[in-house]
Design an enzyme around this catalytic site. Sequence first.
Site, PDB file in Angstrom:
ATOM      1  N   LYS A  22      10.852 -29.402  12.227  1.00 38.77           N
ATOM      2  CA  LYS A  22      11.262 -29.969  13.525  1.00 38.77           C
ATOM      3  C   LYS A  22      10.082 -30.618  14.236  1.00 38.77           C
ATOM      4  O   LYS A  22      10.197 -31.739  14.742  1.00 38.77           O
ATOM      5  CB  LYS A  22      11.840 -28.852  14.404  1.00 38.77           C
ATOM      6  CG  LYS A  22      11.801 -29.113  15.893  1.00 38.77           C
ATOM      7  CD  LYS A  22      12.273 -27.892  16.646  1.00 38.77           C
ATOM      8  CE  LYS A  22      11.887 -27.825  18.096  1.00 38.77           C
ATOM      9  NZ  LYS A  22      10.482 -27.703  18.438  1.00 38.77           N
ATOM     10  N   ASN A  23       8.939 -29.928  14.280  1.00 36.72           N
ATOM     11  CA  ASN A  23       7.823 -30.451  15.073  1.00 36.72           C
ATOM     12  C   ASN A  23       7.085 -31.598  14.389  1.00 36.72           C
ATOM     13  O   ASN A  23       6.222 -32.222  15.000  1.00 36.72           O
ATOM     14  CB  ASN A  23       6.859 -29.315  15.436  1.00 36.72           C
ATOM     15  CG  ASN A  23       7.473 -28.390  16.483  1.00 36.72           C
ATOM     16  OD1 ASN A  23       8.512 -28.714  17.067  1.00 36.72           O
ATOM     17  ND2 ASN A  23       6.854 -27.258  16.709  1.00 36.72           N
ATOM     18  N   CYS A 117       9.625 -25.467  31.966  1.00 34.82           N
ATOM     19  CA  CYS A 117      10.642 -24.944  31.060  1.00 34.82           C
ATOM     20  C   CYS A 117      10.447 -23.449  30.909  1.00 34.82           C
ATOM     21  O   CYS A 117       9.556 -22.876  31.525  1.00 34.82           O
ATOM     22  CB  CYS A 117      10.607 -25.662  29.719  1.00 34.82           C
ATOM     23  SG  CYS A 117       9.423 -25.011  28.570  1.00 34.82           S
ATOM     24  N   ARG A 122       4.051 -26.730  31.383  1.00 38.73           N
ATOM     25  CA  ARG A 122       3.916 -27.810  30.411  1.00 38.73           C
ATOM     26  C   ARG A 122       3.669 -29.201  31.012  1.00 38.73           C
ATOM     27  O   ARG A 122       4.475 -30.122  30.836  1.00 38.73           O
ATOM     28  CB  ARG A 122       5.135 -27.818  29.476  1.00 38.73           C
ATOM     29  CG  ARG A 122       5.329 -26.494  28.777  1.00 38.73           C
ATOM     30  CD  ARG A 122       6.457 -26.473  27.801  1.00 38.73           C
ATOM     31  NE  ARG A 122       6.123 -27.152  26.547  1.00 38.73           N
ATOM     32  CZ  ARG A 122       6.911 -27.156  25.480  1.00 38.73           C
ATOM     33  NH1 ARG A 122       8.071 -26.522  25.519  1.00 38.73           N
ATOM     34  NH2 ARG A 122       6.556 -27.771  24.383  1.00 38.73           N
ATOM     35  N   PRO A 123       2.559 -29.378  31.708  1.00 36.52           N
ATOM     36  CA  PRO A 123       2.241 -30.707  32.255  1.00 36.52           C
ATOM     37  C   PRO A 123       1.899 -31.693  31.130  1.00 36.52           C
ATOM     38  O   PRO A 123       1.652 -31.278  29.986  1.00 36.52           O
ATOM     39  CB  PRO A 123       1.000 -30.448  33.113  1.00 36.52           C
ATOM     40  CG  PRO A 123       0.386 -29.212  32.567  1.00 36.52           C
ATOM     41  CD  PRO A 123       1.502 -28.383  31.993  1.00 36.52           C
ATOM     42  N   GLN A 126      -2.754 -34.771  29.995  1.00 41.46           N
ATOM     43  CA  GLN A 126      -3.651 -35.232  28.919  1.00 41.46           C
ATOM     44  C   GLN A 126      -3.081 -36.470  28.207  1.00 41.46           C
ATOM     45  O   GLN A 126      -3.834 -37.331  27.757  1.00 41.46           O
ATOM     46  CB  GLN A 126      -3.920 -34.114  27.907  1.00 41.46           C
ATOM     47  CG  GLN A 126      -4.611 -32.901  28.512  1.00 41.46           C
ATOM     48  CD  GLN A 126      -5.979 -33.233  29.100  1.00 41.46           C
ATOM     49  OE1 GLN A 126      -6.856 -33.749  28.419  1.00 41.46           O
ATOM     50  NE2 GLN A 126      -6.154 -32.959  30.382  1.00 41.46           N
ATOM     51  N   ASP A 306       4.328 -20.454  18.257  1.00 40.04           N
ATOM     52  CA  ASP A 306       5.741 -20.519  17.856  1.00 40.04           C
ATOM     53  C   ASP A 306       6.151 -19.385  16.918  1.00 40.04           C
ATOM     54  O   ASP A 306       7.325 -19.255  16.573  1.00 40.04           O
ATOM     55  CB  ASP A 306       6.052 -21.879  17.201  1.00 40.04           C
ATOM     56  CG  ASP A 306       5.957 -23.036  18.190  1.00 40.04           C
ATOM     57  OD1 ASP A 306       5.845 -22.776  19.404  1.00 40.04           O
ATOM     58  OD2 ASP A 306       6.008 -24.202  17.741  1.00 40.04           O
ATOM     59  N   VAL A 328      -1.670 -19.928  24.705  1.00 43.94           N
ATOM     60  CA  VAL A 328      -1.266 -21.344  24.694  1.00 43.94           C
ATOM     61  C   VAL A 328      -0.309 -21.654  25.848  1.00 43.94           C
ATOM     62  O   VAL A 328      -0.476 -22.657  26.549  1.00 43.94           O
ATOM     63  CB  VAL A 328      -0.655 -21.727  23.323  1.00 43.94           C
ATOM     64  CG1 VAL A 328      -0.184 -23.176  23.327  1.00 43.94           C
ATOM     65  CG2 VAL A 328      -1.663 -21.500  22.205  1.00 43.94           C
ATOM     66  N   ARG A 398      18.340 -25.737  18.256  1.00 40.32           N
ATOM     67  CA  ARG A 398      17.299 -26.757  18.392  1.00 40.32           C
ATOM     68  C   ARG A 398      16.356 -26.727  17.197  1.00 40.32           C
ATOM     69  O   ARG A 398      15.766 -27.754  16.865  1.00 40.32           O
ATOM     70  CB  ARG A 398      16.445 -26.494  19.650  1.00 40.32           C
ATOM     71  CG  ARG A 398      17.135 -26.730  20.964  1.00 40.32           C
ATOM     72  CD  ARG A 398      16.119 -26.618  22.092  1.00 40.32           C
ATOM     73  NE  ARG A 398      14.959 -27.432  21.775  1.00 40.32           N
ATOM     74  CZ  ARG A 398      13.695 -27.088  22.010  1.00 40.32           C
ATOM     75  NH1 ARG A 398      13.408 -25.969  22.615  1.00 40.32           N
ATOM     76  NH2 ARG A 398      12.703 -27.875  21.669  1.00 40.32           N
TER      77      ARG A 398
HETATM   78  C1  LIG Z   1       7.843 -30.699  19.595  1.00 40.51           C
HETATM   79  C2  LIG Z   1       6.619 -29.929  19.333  1.00 40.51           C
HETATM   80  O1  LIG Z   1       5.813 -30.280  18.501  1.00 40.51           O
HETATM   81  N1  LIG Z   1       6.441 -28.814  20.049  1.00 40.51           N
HETATM   82  C3  LIG Z   1       5.275 -27.996  19.817  1.00 40.51           C
HETATM   83  C4  LIG Z   1       4.104 -28.552  20.588  1.00 40.51           C
HETATM   84  O2  LIG Z   1       4.483 -28.611  21.959  1.00 40.51           O
HETATM   85  P1  LIG Z   1       3.591 -29.451  22.980  1.00 40.51           P
HETATM   86  O3  LIG Z   1       3.130 -30.694  22.316  1.00 40.51           O
HETATM   87  O4  LIG Z   1       4.360 -29.564  24.241  1.00 40.51           O
HETATM   88  O5  LIG Z   1       2.382 -28.454  23.178  1.00 40.51           O
HETATM   89  P2  LIG Z   1       0.903 -28.768  23.682  1.00 40.51           P
HETATM   90  O6  LIG Z   1      -0.034 -28.472  22.555  1.00 40.51           O
HETATM   91  O7  LIG Z   1       0.878 -30.108  24.293  1.00 40.51           O
HETATM   92  O8  LIG Z   1       0.748 -27.695  24.828  1.00 40.51           O
HETATM   93  C5  LIG Z   1      -0.103 -26.582  24.724  1.00 40.51           C
HETATM   94  C6  LIG Z   1      -0.598 -26.182  26.095  1.00 40.51           C
HETATM   95  O9  LIG Z   1      -1.305 -27.265  26.683  1.00 40.51           O
HETATM   96  C7  LIG Z   1      -0.818 -27.549  27.976  1.00 40.51           C
HETATM   97  N2  LIG Z   1      -0.904 -29.004  28.210  1.00 40.51           N
HETATM   98  C8  LIG Z   1      -0.387 -29.866  27.296  1.00 40.51           C
HETATM   99  C9  LIG Z   1      -0.446 -31.235  27.516  1.00 40.51           C
HETATM  100  C10 LIG Z   1      -1.050 -31.702  28.699  1.00 40.51           C
HETATM  101  O10 LIG Z   1      -1.135 -32.919  28.954  1.00 40.51           O
HETATM  102  N3  LIG Z   1      -1.546 -30.809  29.587  1.00 40.51           N
HETATM  103  C11 LIG Z   1      -1.489 -29.460  29.377  1.00 40.51           C
HETATM  104  O11 LIG Z   1      -1.934 -28.671  30.204  1.00 40.51           O
HETATM  105  C12 LIG Z   1       0.630 -27.054  27.927  1.00 40.51           C
HETATM  106  O12 LIG Z   1       1.127 -26.796  29.195  1.00 40.51           O
HETATM  107  C13 LIG Z   1       0.503 -25.823  27.071  1.00 40.51           C
HETATM  108  O13 LIG Z   1       0.106 -24.723  27.849  1.00 40.51           O
HETATM  109  O14 LIG Z   1       2.965 -27.721  20.394  1.00 40.51           O
HETATM  110  C14 LIG Z   1       3.129 -26.388  20.918  1.00 40.51           C
HETATM  111  C15 LIG Z   1       1.820 -25.643  20.734  1.00 40.51           C
HETATM  112  O15 LIG Z   1       1.549 -25.460  19.397  1.00 40.51           O
HETATM  113  C16 LIG Z   1       4.304 -25.713  20.193  1.00 40.51           C
HETATM  114  O16 LIG Z   1       4.567 -24.481  20.780  1.00 40.51           O
HETATM  115  C17 LIG Z   1       5.563 -26.574  20.265  1.00 40.51           C
HETATM  116  O17 LIG Z   1       6.543 -26.050  19.394  1.00 40.51           O
HETATM  117  C1  LIG Z   2       8.350 -24.526  21.823  1.00 42.35           C
HETATM  118  C2  LIG Z   2       8.913 -25.135  20.790  1.00 42.35           C
HETATM  119  O1  LIG Z   2       9.368 -26.395  20.778  1.00 42.35           O
HETATM  120  P1  LIG Z   2       9.426 -27.496  21.933  1.00 42.35           P
HETATM  121  O2  LIG Z   2       8.036 -27.971  22.161  1.00 42.35           O
HETATM  122  O3  LIG Z   2      10.249 -28.583  21.298  1.00 42.35           O
HETATM  123  O4  LIG Z   2      10.055 -26.859  23.128  1.00 42.35           O
HETATM  124  C3  LIG Z   2       9.076 -24.458  19.466  1.00 42.35           C
HETATM  125  O5  LIG Z   2       9.347 -25.168  18.482  1.00 42.35           O
HETATM  126  O6  LIG Z   2       8.949 -23.235  19.405  1.00 42.35           O
END
Ligand SMILES: CC(=O)N[C@H]1[C@@H](OP(=O)(O)OP(=O)(O)OC[C@H]2O[C@@H](n3ccc(=O)[nH]c3=O)[C@H](O)[C@@H]2O)O[C@H](CO)[C@@H](O)[C@@H]1O
Ligand SMILES: C=C(OP(=O)(O)O)C(=O)O
Length: 434
Positions: A22-23, A117, A122-123, A126, A306, A328, A398
């Site tokens: 999925k990811n 969420c 989840r801002p 970056q 995850d 995380v 999902r």
């Molecule tokens: C669709 C997908 O691939 N989802 C995965 C992706 O989510 P996703 O890409 O949303 O996860 P990120 O690695 O971006 O987020 C990790 C952390 O960084 C923070 N953050 C992120 C971006 C930003 O601009 N600012 C900031 O502060 C987030 O709030 C969070 O606390 O990676 C996560 C971490 O491995 C996984 O749990 C999710 O399953």
């Molecule tokens: C947190 C997850 O996904 P998403 O970033 O799509 O919410 C996940 O795959 O466990």
Amino acid sequence: MEKIIVRGGKQLNGTVKVEGAKNAVLPVIAATLLASDGKTILNDVPALSDVFTISEVLRYLNAKVEINGNEVVVDASQELKTDAPFEYVRKMRASVLVMGPLLARNGKASVALPGGCAIGSRPIDQHLKGFEAMGAKVQVGNGFIEAHVDGRLKGAKIYLDFPSVGATENIMMAAALADGTTTLENCAKEPEIVDLANFINAMGGKIRGAGTGTMRIEGVPTLYGAQHTIIPDRIEAGTFMVAAAITGGNVLVRGAVMEHLSSLVAKMEEMGVTITEEGDGLRIIGPEKLTPVDIKTMPHPGFPTDMQSQMMSLLLQASGTGMITETVFENRFMHVEEFRRMNADIKIEGRSVIINGPSKLQGAEVAATDLRAAAALILAGLVAEGYTRVTELKHLDRGYVNFHGKLLALGADIERVNDEAVKPEVSKVTDMNV
Ligand SMILES: CC(=O)N[C@H]1[C@@H](OP(=O)(O)OP(=O)(O)OC[C@H]2O[C@@H](n3ccc(=O)[nH]c3=O)[C@H](O)[C@@H]2O)O[C@H](CO)[C@@H](O)[C@@H]1O
Ligand SMILES: C=C(OP(=O)(O)O)C(=O)O
């Protein structure tokens, strides 16, 4: 209401095959928007509600998307729209991944703010910092993020404050069509990043260093449709590895790639689980007695967040005290209360959870609070006394294809029922509150 009902006590044995990740598939589908010439053919695409949602986003943007079983064909060669409305983004946060491709290709993009969420705020600061470094003007207002650039994005040197997976992906996609070279430092190293880089390179892109902490992306004027096979889902694989271990079973998880799963394998081995490479997968043999461990979630190659809730299920069965620290996401412990309803001896202390095992779990009605919590509660149900009923299955759908059917084939006593006898419509997306 749809429920999965599981009766604990069966040992799992046999073979299970994992789907495409999925990811990996979500960013790859977003990246198909970069191809202004030719069609893209994707193989091993899992039939998940998130895949249907991102396909709907692409169709809204004017791309043609055909889904034939596990093959998806995308033609994005026509003029594209540049906005992704809230009705899509709220269903699935990964919709923000269309921002990079749209900005790179059309010079503008407008995406609804995703909001918080169930697992944290989840801002996306970056992601936006990267676009700005490449010359985009970014404005936030009226619930939307609007970005535009005069002419083309320019290659830049970007340092991420945290190796965010989504920011790395969005910046890679934007930089692939920028003018000049982008250096992305402290970027994410997840296998899904490598898969996206391989796909962009197959489209004619020039990305080097994917899978390391620094990537160099040389922009090209045009990207073309390409064929690509999605990597296996390491989190689905890990979930079945825990299912085998928690029941003391013996299961071959086909598609589980050792190098994608090294932190999980190390922790499961510490717990006494036997794991060996066999053919295209990993064989998991559960021990009679599980040893407790401490786990801290980290960006890859650290322990994946995850897999945190599924490992909590396994730790509930270990003899002694274990601890999980979540670094995380700031709020990924919503499932703890549900485990308590199953008689788990577990408590939250700040960003850690202390688990006193082995808990004599009892079946109960529990609600999935997010995708991985859904799987974790079902795993706990495999060893609980009596019947566990897991609701809120929209979360499960999902990220897992036919989860109960695969467990049933391994010998679990499990069924999926619908109290109201309304046929589930996986492709009809509802608000996931993710
Ligand atoms: C669709 C997908 O691939 N989802 C995965 C992706 O989510 P996703 O890409 O949303 O996860 P990120 O690695 O971006 O987020 C990790 C952390 O960084 C923070 N953050 C992120 C971006 C930003 O601009 N600012 C900031 O502060 C987030 O709030 C969070 O606390 O990676 C996560 C971490 O491995 C996984 O749990 C999710 O399953
Ligand atoms: C947190 C997850 O996904 P998403 O970033 O799509 O919410 C996940 O795959 O466990």
